[in-house]
Design a protein around this motif. Structure first.
Motif, short mmCIF file in Angstrom:
data_model
loop_
_atom_site.label_atom_id
_atom_site.label_comp_id
_atom_site.label_asym_id
_atom_site.label_seq_id
_atom_site.Cartn_x
_atom_site.Cartn_y
_atom_site.Cartn_z
N ARG A 1 6.99 98.75 21.57
CA ARG A 1 6.02 99.16 20.52
C ARG A 1 6.63 100.21 19.60
N MET A 2 7.79 99.89 19.11
CA MET A 2 8.45 100.82 18.20
C MET A 2 7.81 100.73 16.82
N SER A 3 8.15 101.67 15.97
CA SER A 3 7.48 101.77 14.67
C SER A 3 7.81 100.57 13.77
N CYS A 4 6.90 100.32 12.84
CA CYS A 4 7.11 99.21 11.91
C CYS A 4 8.35 99.42 11.06
N ASP A 5 8.65 100.67 10.75
CA ASP A 5 9.84 100.94 9.92
C ASP A 5 11.10 100.48 10.65
N LYS A 6 11.15 100.80 11.92
CA LYS A 6 12.32 100.38 12.71
C LYS A 6 12.39 98.86 12.77
N LEU A 7 11.26 98.24 12.99
CA LEU A 7 11.22 96.77 13.07
C LEU A 7 11.62 96.14 11.74
N LYS A 8 11.17 96.77 10.66
CA LYS A 8 11.49 96.24 9.33
C LYS A 8 13.01 96.26 9.10
N THR A 9 13.62 97.38 9.47
CA THR A 9 15.08 97.50 9.31
C THR A 9 15.79 96.39 10.08
N THR B 1 31.50 82.94 14.23
CA THR B 1 31.52 83.34 15.65
C THR B 1 30.94 84.75 15.80
N ARG B 2 31.43 85.63 14.94
CA ARG B 2 30.98 87.03 14.98
C ARG B 2 29.47 87.10 14.70
N SER B 3 29.05 86.29 13.75
CA SER B 3 27.64 86.32 13.35
C SER B 3 26.72 85.84 14.47
N ILE B 4 27.20 84.88 15.25
CA ILE B 4 26.34 84.37 16.33
C ILE B 4 26.10 85.46 17.38
N ILE B 5 27.16 86.21 17.73
CA ILE B 5 26.96 87.29 18.72
C ILE B 5 25.99 88.32 18.12
N LYS B 6 26.21 88.62 16.86
CA LYS B 6 25.37 89.67 16.25
C LYS B 6 23.94 89.20 16.05
N LEU B 7 23.78 87.91 15.86
CA LEU B 7 22.41 87.39 15.75
C LEU B 7 21.70 87.59 17.09
N GLY B 8 22.43 87.33 18.18
CA GLY B 8 21.86 87.56 19.51
C GLY B 8 21.40 89.01 19.64
N ARG B 9 22.23 89.89 19.13
CA ARG B 9 21.89 91.33 19.20
C ARG B 9 20.60 91.62 18.42
N ARG B 10 20.52 91.05 17.21
CA ARG B 10 19.34 91.31 16.37
C ARG B 10 18.07 90.74 17.01
N VAL B 11 18.17 89.52 17.51
CA VAL B 11 16.99 88.88 18.12
C VAL B 11 16.52 89.72 19.30
N GLU B 12 17.47 90.14 20.13
CA GLU B 12 17.11 90.91 21.32
C GLU B 12 16.51 92.25 20.93
N ARG B 13 17.10 92.86 19.90
CA ARG B 13 16.60 94.18 19.52
C ARG B 13 15.15 94.09 19.02
N ILE B 14 14.87 93.09 18.20
CA ILE B 14 13.49 92.95 17.71
C ILE B 14 12.55 92.68 18.88
N ASP B 15 12.99 91.79 19.76
CA ASP B 15 12.20 91.48 20.94
C ASP B 15 11.86 92.77 21.73
N LEU B 16 12.89 93.57 21.98
CA LEU B 16 12.68 94.80 22.75
C LEU B 16 11.87 95.84 21.97
N TYR B 17 12.15 95.94 20.69
CA TYR B 17 11.41 96.91 19.88
C TYR B 17 9.92 96.56 19.85
N LEU B 18 9.65 95.27 19.85
CA LEU B 18 8.25 94.85 19.91
C LEU B 18 7.64 95.27 21.24
#
Lengths: 221, 437
Positions: A165-173, A145-162
């Motif tokens: 146009r944030m740095s590749c290092d940030k995207l890699k992390t 359950t916890r992982s599903i919420i956090k996955l949503g967070r990760r997906v959204e963050r990558i989407d927004l970072y893209l």
């Protein structure tokens, strides 16, 4: 608890996405707002970056409306309401305490609307959202359950970072965190898309639209 | 206690923080509203509660006997205690529930009994709510927040802890469970009591479900998780009305029910909490007969009083009602939530004539009661304490034993001229303290 339907999995995932969307957008808004104190036209550039239709006639109108306009689905408050809509039906999964941080964010966002220093109130929203994530870690015992919420967070963050146009290092992390998280959710996802996105980010040769399409369609919920 | 009163705003802020709301439809629009809380509690002494406990437990035991009888042998009708007309004419009587024996023989697991106290101190039962009574979660969470806001108040006053409601409810669910998980079934987030559904699910460790999350396969009820695994359900604390529970048995247009859940229930393979068909026992017309039921089933005199009630169905009562119309309160038996309640004195001459026509045409549809001048309880209005009408909903839980919860929902009218305390009509709520010594 810990026994969740497809619908609830979907709500958990989108709760994570919307909570993150509000958080990262606010962070960016802080930077943009600061720039706009002097620069009259900076909001136009900001709209372009965050992919928000520029329907504003002036900087003032933008600053007054963009964060708070509930008629506009792209506004920060609209996204916060969507986080709330998902959180509200998940009380039994995420607990009352965790839900309360989303509720408090709404109250603080409403205070920001009428404040002469809206960023001060918005800082409280950021604080609430950080507390929300802390509460997710503390209160949601079921790992999937916890992982599903956090996955949503990760997906959204990558989407927004893209988009930002944030740095590749940030995207890699973020991409590394996503790879570890996604396998813990029990959700179906497209491994080939994850591979493609991963190699794009690792190589630093990011095709923006393609990368956004990959992250958006990665998880099946 | 003064310290607690001063914290009223703090407690209301905390209630807002935790989303303690109820939904309301106005002009077709859904709106979430905070449920106004007043920090001055209703205080019930230990001795007074002992009396109430005896009476409430007795009443609910008799009502459970009545339901068991009415859906089986109907001895109470055969023996002439309850006229047949009151059974079959009641919208709460469900022929579909005939001959079904619920798991462990319990019909009303959670009973909400509405009481008022008159100015001479006598308690009167106004209504029995045996379908899906709501409200226990509000004093439960309010107590938690009051203790946090004013710990000194609870050091100085010996108050029975009411935060055990969820564990009592869980015990009831576990006791009736036929094998499988416990679920709380909600019509969804736009239901007026959705806060309560989700809060009780959290606190009892039950899974909060909508009808569409459940399905029947063979003779059992299941819940399907997101990985596709099916999990058997043994107890459903359903917070939807009987008529929407199963489209194959009741309203076929229901999209919030579970097709064939009644088939599983009939086989004894799932507990439905409360049992379908309970509406017959909380019919306002049947209320009149509860003291007689207590005598009939338990061989005891009723400990608690009913409000003096007249059934226009009986000629003698009709005559009394017509003679004393202006001093009575008339209730439509089909209505709930404070609706369908009219005071005889409030009618204009024309309206009164029309209403009397209706009463004569449909005598079974109404009851009439003497107006009880029930006590006022103070509430805070700004810095002032002002008196307002208040009732009490007591909760009685039936599992292995019948247990009266040592608290209750005290609802008050915010309007100084009104007796109507329902939240849907602008009322607020208070905590109910039962003193432990």
């Amino acid at each position: 608890m810990g026994t969740i339907t497809v619908e609830k999995a979907n709500e958990l995932f989108w709760l994570g996405r919307y909570a993150e969307r509000v958080y990262t957008t606010l962070r960016e808004f802080f930077i943009g707002f600061d720039r706009m104190i002097e620069a009259e036209e900076a909001y136009i550039e900001y709209c372009k970056i965050v992919d928000v239709p520029n329907v504003y006639e002036s900087k003032r109108e933008f600053l007054e409306k963009y964060p708070f306009d509930t008629e506009n689905p792209d506004s920060i408050l609209s996204n916060l309401y969507r986080a709330y809509d998902n959180a509200l039906v998940l009380r039994d999964e995420i607990h009352t305490e965790t839900l309360s941080y989303i509720q408090l964010s709404i109250y603080d966002m409403k205070k920001a609307r009428v404040s002469i220093a809206p960023l001060i109130e918005m800082q409280k929203v950021i604080d609430n959202l950080l507390a929300f994530w802390g509460s997710v870690d503390d209160k949601v015992d079921e790992e999937k359950t916890r992982s599903i919420i956090k996955l949503g967070r990760r997906v959204e963050r990558i989407d927004l970072y893209l988009r930002f146009r944030m740095s590749c290092d940030k995207l890699k992390t973020e991409k590394n965190k996503l790879e570890k998280r996604i396998v813990r959710t029990g959700l179906k996802y497209d491994e080939s898309k994850l591979c493609e996105l991963s190699s794009m980010i690792d190589s630093g040769e990011i095709l923006l639209n393609q990368a956004i399409a990959l992250i958006e369609s990665l998880v099946e919920v | 206690m003064e310290q607690l009163y001063k914290q009223s705003e703090v407690v209301n802020d905390l209630l807002a923080r935790y989303g303690v709301k109820f939904g309301i439809y106005k002009n077709g629009n859904f709106k979430e509203q905070l449920f106004p809380f007043d920090a001055i509690p209703r205080v019930i002494t230990k001795e007074e509660f002992n009396y109430l406990e005896r009476g409430l437990s007795q009443r609910v035991r008799a009502l459970n006997c009545f339901l068991k009888d009415i859906y089986a042998e109907k001895k109470i009708v055969k023996d002439g205690v309850l006229p047949e007309e009151f059974l079959y004419a009641s919208s709460g009587y469900l022929a579909e529930c005939e001959s079904i024996m619920p798991p462990k023989g319990i019909y009303s697991h959670i009973s909400g009994i509405d009481l008022v106290q008159s100015k001479d101190g006598t308690w009167y039962v106004l209504e029995d709510n045996l379908r899906v009574p709501s409200g226990a979660s509000y004093p439960m969470i309010a107590r938690e927040l009051c203790r946090r806001s004013s710990p000194g108040t609870f050091m100085e006053n010996k108050v029975c802890d009411n935060r055990n409601y969820a564990s009592l409810l869980k015990q009831v669910m576990d006791y009736s469970n036929t094998g499988g998980i416990n679920v709380i079934m909600t019509p969804g987030r736009y239901n007026a009591a959705y806060f309560e559904h989700s809060y009780l699910a959290e606190k009892t460790g039950s899974v909060l479900v909508c009808g569409s999350d459940l399905f029947v396969e063979g003779d059992h009820l299941y819940y399907r998780d997101y990985t596709g695994k099916k999990i058997q359900v043994g107890a459903v604390y359903r917070r939807i009305s009987d008529e929407y529970l199963d489209p194959m048995t009741f309203k076929e247009e229901s999209v919030i029910g579970v097709p064939n859940i009644m088939k599983v229930y009939k086989k004894g393979n799932v507990a439905l909490i409360n049992a379908p068909g309970n509406g017959i026992a909380d019919d306002k017309g049947i209320y009149y007969f509860v003291p007689k039921m207590i005598q009939y089933y338990l061989g005891e005199e009723s400990v608690l009083n009913n409000a003096s009630t007249y059934l226009p169905f009986y000629q003698k009562d009709m005559e009394y009602v017509l003679e004393n119309f202006d001093k009575l309160v008339i209730k439509d038996v089909a209505e709930a939530g404070g609706y369908g309640v009219v005071f005889g004195s409030s009618f204009t001459k024309e309206k009164k004539e029309d209403f009397i026509e209706l009463l004569k045409r449909e005598p079974r549809r109404f009851i009439a009661q003497e107006v009880i001048d029930f006590i006022d309880i103070d509430i805070m209005e700004g810095d002032q304490q002002v008196p307002r009408k208040a009732d009490l909903r007591a909760f009685v839980l039936t599992g292995e034993d019948t247990y009266v919860w040592k608290s209750g929902l005290t609802r008050f009218s915010r309007n100084p001229d009104s007796f109507i305390v329902n939240s849907s009509q602008g009322g607020g709520f208070k905590d109910t303290w039962v003193l432990s010594q």
